[in-house]
Structures are given as structure tokens and as C-alpha cells.
Design an enzyme around this catalytic site. Structure first.
Site, PDB file in Angstrom:
ATOM      1  CB  CYS A  96      -0.934  -0.001   1.202  1.00  0.00           C
ATOM      2  SG  CYS A  96      -2.167  -1.282   1.090  1.00  0.00           S
TER       3      CYS A  96
HETATM    4  C1  UDX Z   1      -0.803  -0.021   5.636  1.00  0.00           C
HETATM    5  C2  UDX Z   1      -1.724   0.864   6.506  1.00  0.00           C
HETATM    6  O1  UDX Z   1      -1.316   0.792   7.866  1.00  0.00           O
HETATM    7  C3  UDX Z   1      -3.185   0.436   6.346  1.00  0.00           C
HETATM    8  O2  UDX Z   1      -4.028   1.304   7.071  1.00  0.00           O
HETATM    9  C4  UDX Z   1      -3.541   0.508   4.848  1.00  0.00           C
HETATM   10  O3  UDX Z   1      -4.874   0.136   4.618  1.00  0.00           O
HETATM   11  C5  UDX Z   1      -2.593  -0.383   4.065  1.00  0.00           C
HETATM   12  O4  UDX Z   1      -1.231   0.025   4.297  1.00  0.00           O
HETATM   13  P1  UDX Z   1       0.287  -2.454   5.820  1.00  0.00           P
HETATM   14  O5  UDX Z   1       0.949  -2.167   4.520  1.00  0.00           O
HETATM   15  O6  UDX Z   1      -0.375  -3.774   6.010  1.00  0.00           O
HETATM   16  O7  UDX Z   1      -0.845  -1.352   6.155  1.00  0.00           O
HETATM   17  O8  UDX Z   1       1.423  -2.335   6.932  1.00  0.00           O
HETATM   18  P2  UDX Z   1       1.772  -1.434   8.205  1.00  0.00           P
HETATM   19  O9  UDX Z   1       1.619  -2.264   9.410  1.00  0.00           O
HETATM   20  O10 UDX Z   1       1.107  -0.138   8.166  1.00  0.00           O
HETATM   21  O11 UDX Z   1       3.359  -1.241   7.949  1.00  0.00           O
HETATM   22  C6  UDX Z   1       3.864  -0.652   6.736  1.00  0.00           C
HETATM   23  C7  UDX Z   1       5.364  -0.613   6.737  1.00  0.00           C
HETATM   24  O12 UDX Z   1       5.835   0.370   7.649  1.00  0.00           O
HETATM   25  C8  UDX Z   1       6.058  -1.914   7.157  1.00  0.00           C
HETATM   26  O13 UDX Z   1       7.156  -2.136   6.297  1.00  0.00           O
HETATM   27  C9  UDX Z   1       6.524  -1.641   8.587  1.00  0.00           C
HETATM   28  O14 UDX Z   1       7.647  -2.396   8.940  1.00  0.00           O
HETATM   29  C10 UDX Z   1       6.846  -0.163   8.514  1.00  0.00           C
HETATM   30  N1  UDX Z   1       6.739   0.551   9.808  1.00  0.00           N
HETATM   31  C11 UDX Z   1       5.529   0.655  10.452  1.00  0.00           C
HETATM   32  C12 UDX Z   1       7.868   1.163  10.362  1.00  0.00           C
HETATM   33  O15 UDX Z   1       8.957   1.100   9.789  1.00  0.00           O
HETATM   34  N2  UDX Z   1       7.734   1.863  11.537  1.00  0.00           N
HETATM   35  C13 UDX Z   1       6.568   1.984  12.196  1.00  0.00           C
HETATM   36  O16 UDX Z   1       6.543   2.651  13.242  1.00  0.00           O
HETATM   37  C14 UDX Z   1       5.421   1.350  11.642  1.00  0.00           C
END
Ligand code: UDX
Length: 422
Positions: free
Chosen positions: A264
Site C-alpha cells: 500500500c
Molecule cells: C498499511 C496501513 O497501515 C493500512 O491502514 C492501509 O490500509 C494499508 O497500508 P500495511 O501495509 O499492512 O498497512 O502495513 P503497516 O503495518 O502499516 O506497515 C507498513 C510498513 O511500515 C512496514 O514495512 C513496517 O515495517 C513499517 N513501519 C511501520 C515502520 O517502519 N515503523 C513503524 O513505526 C510502523
């Protein structure tokens, strides 16, 4: 209510299964026969925590078909949940949304009575009103707002906890074209206690993009701060904790490391940047957020070289290939640029991931895949790229560990330990 769902990817299937759990009758439509067969047998074609249980428990209220006619004739509301992939230039490819709108339109031509069409797929502001609605009118020969309703209801589901995110949302956004559509969606979501935002179709579309862009911004922001912290001997997690207590800021999504990946954030930010260009607006912040995210994983290589200056011929153990834990998804995983660079510098890469190795193999057949996490530790240095629970139990003593995800167990035991931002 009787609901049809077009597309059984992780958004469509989770949405369908959860609506069934709430007592609705659901018909899922997909073009893939294998997926249809699996859903009808009560087996989810994708892995998502808790999904199988909810599907099995509500099997009598959910069925799958490839027949659009059957689905629209037998339901009152249709959700479009198909994918919106990226074109090569980052812009959004609406092909599947358009196909779905055309098909639904054709079926509405022969349906008596009112029907509601809801876009749940992530689409740029204006798409539901200016692309989907005219297609529905053209193919049905009917009038939106009179003969059928149109709404936009974005999803905010995280992979891995999508079922929980659906059932316990922070908010529900209802973009509506006509009052009747708003009423029907209000009723559908009446059992939820969270705030419901009712707005224009295009504002609902923008809320989804702005939310994802903002979350990615928080991460890139803390990564930039974290890079400074690293140079100054400050722990970026302490800084995040200190900042996060300010209610205006909040602690969520301030975990620094090697950045964001997944299906996403990368796609949505690219689409927003390319959209901004098309409408003659600037996207300086969002473009920088993407730039920071491109550089961040390579910090791992810089830190590695501090301890192993010449990588040629050295064995590097890679722990974690998925873009985040509890998924086999490697789309835009930060492991991709890291492994690419290791191979470029002629290191020998040994990798392990509990779920994502098969997917990674398709992209990188040339690296060694280990049968256990322990096996990767037998290397000149170890890189932690995904925060899987099981990596916490490993014995890191005597190891050189470069950590991109803040695994405290490694921090406390490794012989040499470097965190990216701490
Ligand atoms: C995301 C959105 O959170 C969600 O609301 C939307 O509908 C789809 O995209 P997702 O891609 O499943 O969800 O993953 P998410 O848990 O949000 O993490 C995204 C990325 O950010 C991951 O690679 C994660 O490791 C990274 N991340 C997340 C960080 O590096 N630091 C953080 O504090 C949080």
C-alpha cells in the site's frame, strides 16, 4: 443485508467474511475459479490471521461465484474491492475498477429496483464520481442517485491484522453521492461504535491517500531524526517515546529502522505524487518521504562495512525477508534493496524468513536459503531486516549484528551490535 463483493484479494475477502460475521448474506465474485472453489469450501485463498475461523463460522452466509448476474440480482449492495496496481510511471492503473464498474452496470440494466454500488478499492480523488459513476450509468442506461446509488467507503486494513482492523476500526468513512446511499451504509455499519465520517465521494478518496501518506511520513520523519540520533549517540526510540507522549503527536508509527514497504504505502504515495503533478500541484513533502525511504535500507550496508569493510566473499546472514512480520508478502520489502546491494558487493548471502522465502526465491534465486534462523547465524555478520518473534530467541553472543528493526534481545547479547537509528 445482502451484499456482493467484487474481488477476493485481502481487502475483498476480509470485508466479505466480516460482513457475513455481522449477520449479512455475502456473495463474493472473482474471475479465479480456484479461489472461488476454495472460498466455497471454507478455505481462505490468502493467509490472514483469524480469517479462516471467521469464514468457517459463517460459511452458511457466504458464497463465491464468477457470475456477476447472480451476484447483483441477489444482493442490494455491491462493493468494488479489486486491485489498483501501479503503472510504470507510478500512476494508478484503473483497469480492474473500470472492468468491475462496466460489468455491474450491464447487470443493473436488467435489475428491477434500486441497487447501491460502493467503491472500496483505493482510488484517487475524483475516480468514483468521474470514472465509476459514468461507467455505471452508460452500461446500465440508468441514472445515478435515482435508479441506483453510489458511495465510496475506503478501507484501512493492515495486512496480518486485517480482520481485527475491520471489526474494530478507529473510524468509518462514508463518501456518498446521494442520501439514500448514505442511509444504507449507515444502516450497514450501525453496530459499530466508532465515529462515522460522512462526506463527499472525493473527500473519502482523499482521506485514504492522506492517511497512508501521513503514516509513511511519520516513519520517514523518525528515520531522518533517527539517522541524526545515531551520529550523536542518542537512542531514537527514547526520542520517539518522549515525543509520542504529546497527544498532538502520538507514539504510533514512530518506530525508526530501515523504512516502510508493503502493497500500500509505496504504491499509494507514488500515485499521489504522480496525481499532484497531473493537477499542477507540488508534492514536496511526500516526494521527500519516498526519497528518505529509498536511502534508509542502505544504512544497513554502511554500518555493516564499519565492521566488515570488504564484503567480497564474506558471508552475510539475512534474518527476515517479508516487508513486516506475520506475512509472506515481500512487495517493496526493505530486504530487496539490501540483498541487491550485498550481491553487488559480491557478498555471499544466506537468508531465512519463516514465511516469505518462497516469494523471495522467485526474485533472488541466486542466494542461499537456510532451513532455520540459527543457520543464518553461522556467517561473518548478521542483518536483522524483519522483526519476527522467533528471531528474539536466537543466541547472538559472539555475533556481529546490524539491526534494522530494533530487536532488543540481539542488542543485549551480540558481541558487536549496531542499530540503524540507535
Ligand atoms: C498499511 C496501513 O497501515 C493500512 O491502514 C492501509 O490500509 C494499508 O497500508 P500495511 O501495509 O499492512 O498497512 O502495513 P503497516 O503495518 O502499516 O506497515 C507498513 C510498513 O511500515 C512496514 O514495512 C513496517 O515495517 C513499517 N513501519 C511501520 C515502520 O517502519 N515503523 C513503524 O513505526 C510502523
Amino acid at each position: 443485508m445482502n451484499i456482493s463483493i467484487i474481488g477476493t484479494g485481502y481487502v475483498g475477502l476480509v470485508t466479505g467474511v466480516c460482513f457475513a460475521k455481522l449477520g449479512n448474506k455475502v456473495i463474493c465474485v472473482d474471475i479465479n475459479e480456484k479461489k472461488i472453489e476454495m472460498i466455497n469450501k471454507g478455505v481462505p485463498p490468502i493467509y490472514e490471521e483469524g480469517l479462516e475461523q471467521v469464514l468457517v463460522e459463517n460459511k452458511n452466509r457466504i458464497e463465491a461465484t464468477r457470475d456477476y448476474r447472480y451476484a447483483t440480482q441477489n444482493t442490494d449492495v455491491t462493493f468494488i474491492c479489486v486491485g489498483t496496481p501501479s503503472e510504470d510511471d507510478g500512476s494508478i492503473d484503473l483497469k480492474f475498477v473500470e472492468e468491475a464498474a462496466e460489468e455491474i452496470g450491464k447487470q443493473l440494466r436488467n435489475k428491477d429496483g434500486w441497487h447501491l454500488v460502493v467503491v472500496k478499492s483505493t482510488v484517487l480523488p475524483g475516480t468514483t464520481g468521474e470514472v465509476v459513476l459514468p461507467l455505471l450509468e452508460r452500461h446500465s442506461g440508468k441514472k445515478a442517485g435515482v435508479d441506483f446509488g453510489v458511495a465510496m467507503n475506503p478501507e484501512f486494513l493492515r495486512e496480518g491484522i486485517a480482520v481485527r482492523d475491520f471489526l474494530e476500526p478507529d473510524r468509518i468513512v462514508i463518501g456518498y453521492y446521494d442520501d439514500k446511499s448514505r442511509e444504507v451504509l449507515r444502516k450497514l455499519y450501525s453496530s459499530f461504535s466508532c465515529p462515522i465520517v460522512e462526506t463527499l465521494l472525493s473527500a473519502a478518496e482523499m482521506i485514504k491517500y492522506a492517511s497512508n501518506a501521513f503514516l509513511a511520513t511519520k516513519i520517514s520523519f523518525i528515520n531522518e531524526i533517527g539517522n541524526m540520533c545515531k551520529k550523536l549517540g542518542i537512542d531514537a526510540y527514547e526520542v520517539a517515546d518522549g515525543m509520542g507522549l504529546d497527544k498532538r503527536i502520538g507514539r504510533a508509527f514512530l518506530d525508526s529502522g530501515i523504512g516502510w514497504g508493503g502493497s500500500c504505502f509505496p504504491k499509494d504515495l507514488d500515485a499521489l505524487i504522480s496525481w499532484a503533478k497531473r493537477i499542477g500541484e507540488e508534492s514536496n513533502i511526500i516526494s521527500s518521504v519516498v526519497e528518505v525511504n529509498k536511502r534508509q535500507p542502505l544504512k544497513m550496508i554502511d554500518l555493516l562495512k564499519k565492521h566488515v569493510p570488504e564484503l567480497k566473499g564474506k558471508t552475510v546472514g539475512v534474518l527476515g525477508l517479508a516487508f513486516k512480520p506475520n506475512t509472506d508478502d515481500i512487495r517493496e520489502s526493505r530486504a530487496i534493496p539490501v540483498v541487491k546491494q550485498l550481491l553487488k558487493e559480491k557478498a555471499v548471502v544466506k537468508a531465512f524468513d519463516p514465511k516469505a522465502m518462497e516469494n523471495f526465491k522467485k526474485m533472488f534465486p541466486q542466494i542461499r536459503y537456510c532451513s532455520s534462523a540459527e543457520e543464518t547465524l553461522d556467517s561473518d555478520a548478521v542483518l536483522i531486516l524483519t522483526k519476527w518473534e522467533e528471531f528474539k530467541k536466537l543466541d547472538y553472543t559472539e555475533k556481529i549484528v546490524i539491526d534494522g528493526r530494533r530487536l532488543l534481545e540481539a542488542k543485549n547479547t551480540a558481541k558487536i551490535y549496531e542499530g540503524v537509528c540507535w
